[in-house]
Write a protein that holds these residues in place. Structure first.
Motif, PDB file in Angstrom:
ATOM      1  N   ILE A 181      84.749  57.073 -14.795  1.00 40.66           N
ATOM      2  CA  ILE A 181      83.797  55.993 -15.080  1.00 40.66           C
ATOM      3  C   ILE A 181      82.531  56.101 -14.229  1.00 40.66           C
ATOM      4  N   ALA A 182      82.612  56.899 -13.156  1.00 45.37           N
ATOM      5  CA  ALA A 182      81.409  57.103 -12.336  1.00 45.37           C
ATOM      6  C   ALA A 182      80.345  57.866 -13.129  1.00 45.37           C
ATOM      7  N   LYS A 183      80.774  58.568 -14.202  1.00 43.44           N
ATOM      8  CA  LYS A 183      79.827  59.378 -14.980  1.00 43.44           C
ATOM      9  C   LYS A 183      79.150  58.579 -16.102  1.00 43.44           C
ATOM     10  N   ILE A 184      79.529  57.303 -16.232  1.00 48.08           N
ATOM     11  CA  ILE A 184      78.985  56.503 -17.341  1.00 48.08           C
ATOM     12  C   ILE A 184      77.558  56.058 -17.050  1.00 48.08           C
ATOM     13  N   THR A 185      76.685  56.267 -18.041  1.00 46.80           N
ATOM     14  CA  THR A 185      75.271  55.877 -17.905  1.00 46.80           C
ATOM     15  C   THR A 185      74.896  54.938 -19.049  1.00 46.80           C
ATOM     16  N   PRO A 186      73.781  54.218 -18.904  1.00 46.83           N
ATOM     17  CA  PRO A 186      73.327  53.370 -20.015  1.00 46.83           C
ATOM     18  C   PRO A 186      73.129  54.181 -21.298  1.00 46.83           C
ATOM     19  N   GLU A 187      72.620  55.431 -21.172  1.00 50.20           N
ATOM     20  CA  GLU A 187      72.379  56.241 -22.375  1.00 50.20           C
ATOM     21  C   GLU A 187      73.682  56.514 -23.128  1.00 50.20           C
ATOM     22  N   LEU A 188      74.733  56.883 -22.367  1.00 44.38           N
ATOM     23  CA  LEU A 188      76.026  57.144 -23.000  1.00 44.38           C
ATOM     24  C   LEU A 188      76.580  55.886 -23.672  1.00 44.38           C
ATOM     25  N   LEU A 189      76.390  54.750 -22.997  1.00 42.26           N
ATOM     26  CA  LEU A 189      76.875  53.494 -23.583  1.00 42.26           C
ATOM     27  C   LEU A 189      76.149  53.220 -24.899  1.00 42.26           C
ATOM     28  N   TYR A 190      74.840  53.481 -24.918  1.00 44.26           N
ATOM     29  CA  TYR A 190      74.096  53.282 -26.168  1.00 44.26           C
ATOM     30  C   TYR A 190      74.556  54.265 -27.248  1.00 44.26           C
ATOM     31  N   ASP A 191      74.843  55.507 -26.875  1.00 44.64           N
ATOM     32  CA  ASP A 191      75.362  56.494 -27.845  1.00 44.64           C
ATOM     33  C   ASP A 191      76.640  55.970 -28.509  1.00 44.64           C
ATOM     34  N   CYS A 192      77.556  55.484 -27.666  1.00 47.70           N
ATOM     35  CA  CYS A 192      78.835  54.988 -28.195  1.00 47.70           C
ATOM     36  C   CYS A 192      78.609  53.745 -29.037  1.00 47.70           C
ATOM     37  N   TYR A 193      77.798  52.849 -28.513  1.00 50.74           N
ATOM     38  CA  TYR A 193      77.530  51.613 -29.243  1.00 50.74           C
ATOM     39  C   TYR A 193      76.934  51.928 -30.616  1.00 50.74           C
ATOM     40  N   ASN A 194      75.909  52.764 -30.631  1.00 47.59           N
ATOM     41  CA  ASN A 194      75.211  53.033 -31.892  1.00 47.59           C
ATOM     42  C   ASN A 194      76.085  53.781 -32.898  1.00 47.59           C
ATOM     43  N   THR A 195      77.072  54.507 -32.403  1.00 43.15           N
ATOM     44  CA  THR A 195      77.979  55.195 -33.314  1.00 43.15           C
ATOM     45  C   THR A 195      79.033  54.245 -33.880  1.00 43.15           C
ATOM     46  N   PHE A 196      79.703  53.539 -32.980  1.00 43.30           N
ATOM     47  CA  PHE A 196      80.912  52.817 -33.412  1.00 43.30           C
ATOM     48  C   PHE A 196      80.696  51.338 -33.724  1.00 43.30           C
ATOM     49  N   TYR A 197      79.664  50.738 -33.163  1.00 42.21           N
ATOM     50  CA  TYR A 197      79.427  49.319 -33.424  1.00 42.21           C
ATOM     51  C   TYR A 197      78.498  49.151 -34.624  1.00 42.21           C
ATOM     52  N   ASN A 198      78.673  50.033 -35.592  1.00 46.65           N
ATOM     53  CA  ASN A 198      77.989  49.904 -36.868  1.00 46.65           C
ATOM     54  C   ASN A 198      78.845  48.961 -37.706  1.00 46.65           C
ATOM     55  N   LEU A 199      78.224  47.981 -38.365  1.00 50.84           N
ATOM     56  CA  LEU A 199      79.005  46.960 -39.080  1.00 50.84           C
ATOM     57  C   LEU A 199      79.949  47.564 -40.121  1.00 50.84           C
ATOM     58  N   ASN A 200      79.595  48.765 -40.642  1.00 51.52           N
ATOM     59  CA  ASN A 200      80.464  49.415 -41.608  1.00 51.52           C
ATOM     60  C   ASN A 200      81.761  49.918 -40.973  1.00 51.52           C
ATOM     61  N   ASN A 201      81.749  50.029 -39.657  1.00 51.34           N
ATOM     62  CA  ASN A 201      82.928  50.503 -38.924  1.00 51.34           C
ATOM     63  C   ASN A 201      83.671  49.337 -38.269  1.00 51.34           C
ATOM     64  N   MET A 202      83.254  48.119 -38.625  1.00 55.72           N
ATOM     65  CA  MET A 202      83.801  46.946 -37.929  1.00 55.72           C
ATOM     66  C   MET A 202      84.460  45.981 -38.904  1.00 55.72           C
ATOM     67  N   VAL A 203      85.132  44.995 -38.344  1.00 58.83           N
ATOM     68  CA  VAL A 203      85.771  43.977 -39.171  1.00 58.83           C
ATOM     69  C   VAL A 203      85.739  42.651 -38.423  1.00 58.83           C
ATOM     70  N   LEU A 204      85.628  41.590 -39.209  1.00 57.55           N
ATOM     71  CA  LEU A 204      85.625  40.249 -38.637  1.00 57.55           C
ATOM     72  C   LEU A 204      86.729  39.466 -39.331  1.00 57.55           C
ATOM     73  N   ALA A 205      87.589  38.820 -38.570  1.00 58.94           N
ATOM     74  CA  ALA A 205      88.652  38.019 -39.185  1.00 58.94           C
ATOM     75  C   ALA A 205      88.646  36.633 -38.567  1.00 58.94           C
TER      76      ALA A 205
END
Lengths: 427, 425
Positions: A181-205
């Motif tokens: 976790i020491a290697k985590i940067t804001p850029e990496l977090l944005y990469d992950c967010y922009n890939t997986f937190y796409n509404l098409n990859n999500m669900v709301l119940a």
């Protein structure tokens, strides 16, 4: 345009709505008339195992272990304040969790649902990471990791997974390590967010005494259409065989604990297969089962004995766990019993009891808005349908279950993990 | 959803809450006997022995298979205190009849099963079976060990023991390890006879039927028994005579501070509702005075909360504290109490407590067990209220009434479980 389907269950008298929202998000609403409690959960198909991926056929990105969990923590921080503080004003109970294969944000309340619902949709859709805030979290999560190191339940399970999987990331701690976790940067977090937190990859119940309009009036105004992308996750090839069949660790526990895991060939487990394996596990570990009696009579288990099906992208196994004064003897007895059961088949009356137990458990689960909403998310990600899954249990036959039993639980491909206190050596 | 009360016979009642929302039903019975040093252990052991087997299902496996065939129904026993009464609870629960695959009548079967374990346990020649009794003894001793390991619960128990040493309430709910170990199979049999003849039986049913069938099964079961039920009563102490502080030292990482107050007001007195709310404002919610001031602002403890034993007229403040902060935490807590007595309660604090209380009332009745507890816990209260009625009453409490309740608080006992300072637990 939103596409709304009503799904009814004759067996339980319940119904829910599945909404293909114009934003790309799938929304489930399960009305619970006359309930005071309301529960909403917003999840993405992204967990600790998704540590190598690519978007739309681009380059494969390898991210530090534990980043999905780290991201979950950071999502609560918004540019205009902490999401928990916002919830405190509405009186909702809010939480989030990251598992191997998903990340979910949730709240429950009895009052002021819409205000809390807006908070949920807002903060999950608006990432805000800076160098400084990302740094700050490392200490907190580092402590969380160390806390898990102190947890015998956690250790006994991960020791087992490490000895079951050669390369699959399911063997890695969900929170990662202090080093990773020491290697985590804001850029990496944005990469992950922009890939997986796409509404098409999500669900709301959502479950509670609410109408489709209650949900859509807020969702329509807050969720913006999301472009669909192709997301691929990569896992190294995983051999069929376990790494080793035994692992132990000394730990300050009053009674030794064990996990006995059977490794299976990973594949997409169908809804029918899930019903069959649930019944098999009940035949093997319910207090009404013959095996439970044998283990109990030999004082090899106590009431903590249980089993589960553990499956997700690229991994599939069955885990028997509990406390035992003699875990090796308990494991031997379980394996011998499975061998006999495969040879002789499950007895009709044992099957009948197990089928009813599993069915009763599934229907009882419909009492609780928490359970309903969480199950809808899990079922969506597995491409299961909530109500027909209950029918599959009711419709299961002894032949189905016996033939399924022949395909799983290879007693030559399992691993036993034990944690024991100073004085409890089995010898 | 309201409750319909029926009297089955002398000292036996059935409360029915008909609720069609749930997929399951539950029938629970609270069996009340006066707490006493002599009988607490044997009554507790009896409760656990009863749910493990019966004449018809003579061992754990046959009983479990019966429950399994009823769609994984549950049969559970537990022991608690209600004021000065010891409460043995046995409950059965399972799928509602509407949802069985083959239209089985589970609720009737479960009612009969509950009667089997109560009235026809596995006994011979005036005694229970050695094996059954010994097994449950071991379990109960393990439970006591586990409670000792949970230092928060242990400190709370010690405070009550010390504060109420001359009251029945001071008796532990399951007795002591020595008492449990000394019990014989004949003792348990006698306790069972005593239970049937003398306990107050309060049955509560939550489910989708009118309870007629359950009532008739119960009436038949109690028909033959000549009962002399006990009185339900609790002594409330209105004046503190012996204020004191007790310190135990132990190898624990974190010290525990427990402060007991007499509230000079208890159910069924009308004013006790204001005392409940006062206790919530002080330390019952995440926006309470103790949580915000002592824990958050002053960082003096890991947890700091207050609870009101409404039948007994006792309020307890519990906190987990670093040893060097013990004095400061104690002062800060007592200062918050003084502050309330002086009328320093804001409208925001009152509203937050009322909101938390009403939210929890409404949330509780969304589960079968919550509904069951909601009603059965009001057995000794002045009135039996629905959540709506309780919410209305809570919302009608005024600031003056809250301050009046605070002014009645009297410090009784301070108990400290002090860390010896070693690194190990």
């Amino acid at each position: 345009m939103n596409n709304i389907t009503e799904v009814k269950s004759a067996r339980t008298g319940d119904k829910y709505y599945k909404i293909e929202h114009f934003s790309g998000l799938t929304i489930y609403l399960y009305p619970k008339p006359d309930y005071n409690s309301k529960y909403a959960i917003f999840g993405t198909r992204y967990g600790s195992v998704n540590n190598a991926f690519r978007l739309d056929g681009g380059d494969v990105i390898r991210v530090p272990d534990g980043i999905a969990h780290y991201l979950e923590h950071k999502m609560f921080e918004c540019e205009d304040g902490d999401a928990f503080v916002k919830y405190a004003k509405t009186g909702a109970n809010a939480n989030a969790y990251t598992s191997f294969d998903k990340t979910c944000y949730l709240f429950s309340c009895t009052d002021r649902f819409d205000e809390s619902f807006r908070i949920l949709l807002d903060f999950v859709s608006r990432p805000y990471f800076t160098e400084q805030t990302v740094q700050k979290e490392q200490g907190i999560i580092g402590q969380e990791i160390r806390m898990y190191d102190d947890s015998p339940d956690w250790r006994v399970m991960f020791n087992m997974l490490e000895n079951m999987y050669h390369s699959h990331p399911v063997k890695l701690d969900i929170a990662g390590t202090v080093e990773s976790i020491a290697k985590i940067t804001p850029e990496l977090l944005y990469d992950c967010y922009n890939t997986f937190y796409n509404l098409n990859n999500m669900v709301l119940a959502v479950a509670g005494d609410l109408s489709v309009d209650d949900i859509l009036k807020t969702a329509d105004s807050m969720l913006k259409p999301c472009e669909k992308h192709e997301i691929e996750s990569f896992f190294e090839d995983e051999p069929y065989e376990v790494v080793s069949d035994y692992v132990e660790q000394k730990f300050p526990v009053s009674m030794p604990m064990f996990n006995l895991g059977f490794k299976e060939r990973a594949h997409e487990v169908s809804q029918k297969e899930m019903a069959e394996t649930s019944i098999i596990l009940s035949v093997l570990s319910s207090p009404s089962s013959q095996l439970y009696k044998m283990l109990d009579d030999a004082s090899l288990i106590n009431q903590s004995f249980t089993s589960e099906c553990f499956t997700g992208p690229g991994y599939y196994s069955f885990i028997f766990s509990g406390e035992s004064r003699a875990p090796k003897k308990a494991a031997e007895m379980i394996k011998n019993y499975i061998t006999d059961l495969k040879a002789n088949g499950i007895k009709p009356e044992d099957f009948e009891i197990a089928r009813k137990e599993v069915y009763g458990d599934a229907v009882s689960g419909l009492n609780s808005v928490d359970n309903i909403a969480n199950s809808l998310v899990g079922f969506h990600f597995n491409n299961y349908e909530f109500f027909s899954a209950i029918d599959d249990i009711a419709d299961c036959t002894l032949d189905d279950v016996n033939s399924r039993l022949g395909e799983i639980l290879d007693v030559n491909n399992c691993t036993l993990s034990v944690v024991f206190g100073e004085e409890d050596c089995e010898g | 959803m309201s409750i319909i009360q029926r009297e089955i016979c002398d000292g036996v009642t059935l409360g029915t809450i008909r609720d069609s929302r749930f997929k399951t039903m539950k029938l629970s019975v609270n069996m009340l006997l006066p707490l006493s040093e002599e009988t607490a252990a044997v009554n507790a052991l009896l409760c656990y022995v009863l749910v493990r087997s019966c004449e018809k299902y003579p061992d754990f496996t046959t009983l479990s298979r019966k429950l399994g065939s009823l769609y994984g129904a549950e049969l559970n026993g537990s022991v608690s205190k209600m004021g000065d009464m010891q409460c043995l609870n046995i409950s059965v629960g399972g799928l509602d009849d509407r949802y069985t695959i083959d239209k089985e009548q589970i609720s009737e079967e479960l009612t009969r099963l509950l009667c089997e374990v109560l009235f026809r346990p596995k006994v011979k020649d005036g005694a229970f079976y050695e094996l059954d009794v010994e097994q449950e003894k071991r379990q109960l001793l393990d439970t006591i060990d586990a409670e000792f390991n949970d230092k928060r619960a242990y400190a709370n128990q010690r405070l009550i023991e010390i504060m109420c040493e001359n009251e029945l309430y001071g008796v532990g709910r399951v007795g002591t390890k020595e008492q449990i170990s000394a019990l014989t199979t004949k003792d348990v049999y006698k306790a069972w006879q005593n239970l049937l003849l003398n306990a107050y039986f309060d049955f509560t049913y939550v489910g989708n039927s009118d309870g007629e069938q359950i009532a008739s099964v119960l009436e038949n079961s109690f028909k033959e028994i000549k009962r002399t039920p006990v009185e339900l009563s609790t002594d409330v102490v209105y004046t503190v005579f012996n204020q004191r502080e007790v310190v135990d030292e132990m190898d624990v990482a974190q010290s525990k501070l427990e402060i007991g107050f007499r509230t000079a007001c208890a159910e069924p007195e009308k004013e006790s509702l204001a005392t409940r709310l006062m206790c919530l404002i002080l330390g019952g919610t995440a926006s309470s005075k103790l949580f915000n001031n002592v824990r958050e602002k002053k960082s003096l403890c890991y947890y700091c909360a207050s609870r009101f034993a409404r039948l007994k007229g006792i309020m307890i403040v519990e906190s987990g504290v670093e040893t060097e902060n013990l004095e400061a935490a104690k002062e800060a807590i007592l200062a918050e109490v003084e502050d309330m007595k002086n009328g320093n309660v804001t409208d925001f604090e009152i509203e937050a407590a009322k909101l938390a209380a009403t939210n929890s009332f409404y949330g509780i009745i969304d589960t079968v067990s919550g509904t069951c507890n909601w009603y059965s816990s009001q057995l000794m209260d002045a009135t039996v209220d629905t959540p709506e009625q309780a919410a209305q009453k809570v919302n009608a409490v005024t600031k003056d009434e809250i301050i009046a309740a605070a002014k009645k608080l009297q410090l009784d006992t301070i108990y400290i479980l002090k860390s010896k300072g070693g690194e190990d637990e």
